[in-house]
Scaffold this motif. Structure first.
Motif, mmCIF file in Angstrom:
data_model
loop_
_atom_site.group_PDB
_atom_site.id
_atom_site.type_symbol
_atom_site.label_atom_id
_atom_site.label_comp_id
_atom_site.label_asym_id
_atom_site.label_seq_id
_atom_site.Cartn_x
_atom_site.Cartn_y
_atom_site.Cartn_z
ATOM 1 N N SER A 20 20.672 11.591 -25.597
ATOM 2 C CA SER A 20 21.588 10.464 -25.426
ATOM 3 C C SER A 20 20.771 9.203 -25.181
ATOM 4 O O SER A 20 19.949 9.144 -24.270
ATOM 5 N N ASN A 21 20.948 8.227 -26.041
ATOM 6 C CA ASN A 21 20.324 6.907 -25.914
ATOM 7 C C ASN A 21 18.810 6.947 -25.807
ATOM 8 O O ASN A 21 18.213 6.168 -25.071
ATOM 9 N N ASN A 22 18.171 7.874 -26.521
ATOM 10 C CA ASN A 22 16.706 7.958 -26.559
ATOM 11 C C ASN A 22 16.060 8.005 -25.176
ATOM 12 O O ASN A 22 15.039 7.371 -24.933
ATOM 13 N N ASN A 23 16.658 8.747 -24.268
ATOM 14 C CA ASN A 23 16.071 8.911 -22.945
ATOM 15 C C ASN A 23 14.789 9.739 -23.038
ATOM 16 O O ASN A 23 14.566 10.459 -24.003
ATOM 17 N N SER A 24 13.987 9.619 -22.019
ATOM 18 C CA SER A 24 12.790 10.444 -21.910
ATOM 19 C C SER A 24 12.660 10.879 -20.455
ATOM 20 O O SER A 24 13.354 10.368 -19.582
ATOM 21 N N GLY A 25 11.797 11.820 -20.219
ATOM 22 C CA GLY A 25 11.609 12.266 -18.846
ATOM 23 C C GLY A 25 10.387 13.150 -18.722
ATOM 24 O O GLY A 25 9.860 13.655 -19.714
ATOM 25 N N TYR A 26 9.950 13.323 -17.511
ATOM 26 C CA TYR A 26 8.840 14.224 -17.239
ATOM 27 C C TYR A 26 9.343 15.328 -16.321
ATOM 28 O O TYR A 26 10.416 15.219 -15.716
ATOM 29 N N LEU A 27 8.600 16.395 -16.262
ATOM 30 C CA LEU A 27 9.033 17.630 -15.624
ATOM 31 C C LEU A 27 9.643 17.431 -14.236
ATOM 32 O O LEU A 27 10.784 17.816 -13.990
ATOM 33 N N GLY A 99 31.608 -7.716 -20.515
ATOM 34 C CA GLY A 99 30.762 -8.811 -20.076
ATOM 35 C C GLY A 99 29.312 -8.358 -20.088
ATOM 36 O O GLY A 99 28.952 -7.445 -20.811
ATOM 37 N N PRO A 100 28.498 -8.972 -19.265
ATOM 38 C CA PRO A 100 27.053 -8.693 -19.317
ATOM 39 C C PRO A 100 26.649 -7.373 -18.637
ATOM 40 O O PRO A 100 26.101 -7.359 -17.546
ATOM 41 N N VAL A 101 26.936 -6.239 -19.310
ATOM 42 C CA VAL A 101 26.523 -4.939 -18.790
ATOM 43 C C VAL A 101 25.020 -4.800 -19.041
ATOM 44 O O VAL A 101 24.555 -4.910 -20.161
ATOM 45 N N GLU A 102 24.273 -4.589 -17.967
ATOM 46 C CA GLU A 102 22.824 -4.416 -18.089
ATOM 47 C C GLU A 102 22.468 -2.959 -18.368
ATOM 48 O O GLU A 102 21.603 -2.673 -19.191
ATOM 49 N N ARG A 103 23.136 -2.054 -17.644
ATOM 50 C CA ARG A 103 22.881 -0.627 -17.790
ATOM 51 C C ARG A 103 24.165 0.141 -17.540
ATOM 52 O O ARG A 103 25.026 -0.296 -16.792
ATOM 53 N N ALA A 104 24.240 1.312 -18.167
ATOM 54 C CA ALA A 104 25.350 2.227 -17.916
ATOM 55 C C ALA A 104 24.775 3.629 -17.759
ATOM 56 O O ALA A 104 23.932 4.054 -18.553
ATOM 57 N N TYR A 105 25.210 4.324 -16.724
ATOM 58 C CA TYR A 105 24.749 5.680 -16.446
ATOM 59 C C TYR A 105 25.946 6.624 -16.415
ATOM 60 O O TYR A 105 27.007 6.270 -15.918
ATOM 61 N N LEU A 121 30.977 7.147 -14.396
ATOM 62 C CA LEU A 121 30.057 6.127 -14.893
ATOM 63 C C LEU A 121 29.633 5.200 -13.773
ATOM 64 O O LEU A 121 30.416 4.912 -12.870
ATOM 65 N N ILE A 122 28.415 4.723 -13.867
ATOM 66 C CA ILE A 122 27.950 3.627 -13.022
ATOM 67 C C ILE A 122 27.533 2.519 -13.967
ATOM 68 O O ILE A 122 26.703 2.727 -14.850
ATOM 69 N N LEU A 123 28.149 1.365 -13.810
ATOM 70 C CA LEU A 123 27.812 0.192 -14.617
ATOM 71 C C LEU A 123 27.050 -0.795 -13.761
ATOM 72 O O LEU A 123 27.430 -1.066 -12.618
ATOM 73 N N ILE A 124 25.984 -1.331 -14.311
ATOM 74 C CA ILE A 124 25.178 -2.324 -13.621
ATOM 75 C C ILE A 124 25.386 -3.653 -14.336
ATOM 76 O O ILE A 124 25.205 -3.748 -15.546
ATOM 77 N N GLY A 125 25.781 -4.657 -13.581
ATOM 78 C CA GLY A 125 25.960 -5.986 -14.151
ATOM 79 C C GLY A 125 26.751 -6.883 -13.229
ATOM 80 O O GLY A 125 27.463 -6.415 -12.343
ATOM 81 N N LYS A 126 26.622 -8.172 -13.459
ATOM 82 C CA LYS A 126 27.342 -9.159 -12.651
ATOM 83 C C LYS A 126 28.459 -9.761 -13.479
ATOM 84 O O LYS A 126 28.364 -9.872 -14.691
ATOM 85 N N ASP A 127 29.519 -10.148 -12.808
ATOM 86 C CA ASP A 127 30.660 -10.809 -13.442
ATOM 87 C C ASP A 127 31.286 -9.966 -14.553
ATOM 88 O O ASP A 127 31.629 -10.480 -15.621
ATOM 89 N N GLY A 161 20.626 9.092 -10.089
ATOM 90 C CA GLY A 161 20.358 10.370 -10.728
ATOM 91 C C GLY A 161 21.427 10.651 -11.762
ATOM 92 O O GLY A 161 22.527 11.046 -11.427
ATOM 93 N N GLY A 162 21.131 10.425 -12.987
ATOM 94 C CA GLY A 162 22.099 10.651 -14.055
ATOM 95 C C GLY A 162 21.447 10.355 -15.397
ATOM 96 O O GLY A 162 20.231 10.326 -15.504
ATOM 97 N N ILE A 163 22.279 10.128 -16.397
ATOM 98 C CA ILE A 163 21.771 9.871 -17.736
ATOM 99 C C ILE A 163 22.002 8.415 -18.087
ATOM 100 O O ILE A 163 23.140 7.931 -18.051
#
Length: 167
Positions: A20-27, A99-105, A121-127, A161-163
């Motif tokens: 999902s959305n080209n995520n990456s991660g380490y062990l 509006g100006p969503v910076e990130r969505a988890y 969902l957790i949305l990060i953004g102002k206004d 902690g999420g995607i």
């Protein structure tokens, strides 16, 4: 749905996270996000890498895993993950209209590969347009038959902690 095709819960979590959305991660971070032992995550990472679904790159002493975009089934798996999460259309609308969503988890059960019927969902953004969010919650329930719970934050605290599905 996915749990009837893929029997390993850890493998489902990895597919959801990395496709999902080209995520990456380490062990260690993946094990912590999934609340799983590093050994069970390592076994599944190795299986998915051997199957060619994931790539592993060394960044210093850390091995970072990503979905292999050159794999013949990459597009199909990404679409399947997106449909499972029920967020392909929802996220497009959120980003365009909120509006100006910076990130969505995605957090909670869906982030762990469990179809509980509630998308958190957790949305990060102002206004952000919170009135539109209420409308979108109702429409999502009508279309996907899923309840949507949304938490809006002004800034990313850095420990979600999420995607990450946008941003």
């Amino acid at each position: 749905m996915l749990d009837s095709l893929v029997t390993s819960k850890t493998r489902i979590k990895l597919l959801l996270k990395l496709f999902s959305n080209n995520n990456s991660g380490y062990l260690r971070s993946l094990a912590k996000d999934f609340d799983e032992s590093t050994n069970s995550v390592r076994v599944e990472l190795n299986r998915l890498t051997e199957a060619g679904l994931l790539t592993a790159e060394d960044e210093g002493k850390t091995k970072v895993y990503k979905a292999n975009q050159k794999h013949p089934f990459y597009e199909e798996i990404s679409r399947m993950v997106s449909k499972f999460l029920g967020l392909d259309e929802l996220l497009g609308q959120v980003v365009r209209r909120m509006g100006p969503v910076e990130r969505a988890y995605i957090v909670g059960d869906y982030a762990m590969g469990i179809d509980s019927g509630t998308i958190e969902l957790i949305l990060i953004g102002k206004d952000l347009d919170l009135k539109y969010m209420d409308y979108l919650k109702n429409k999502t329930y009508e279309k996907l038959n899923r309840q949507v719970n949304v938490q809006v934050l002004d800034a990313d605290p850095g420990n979600i902690g999420g995607i990450l599905v946008f941003g």
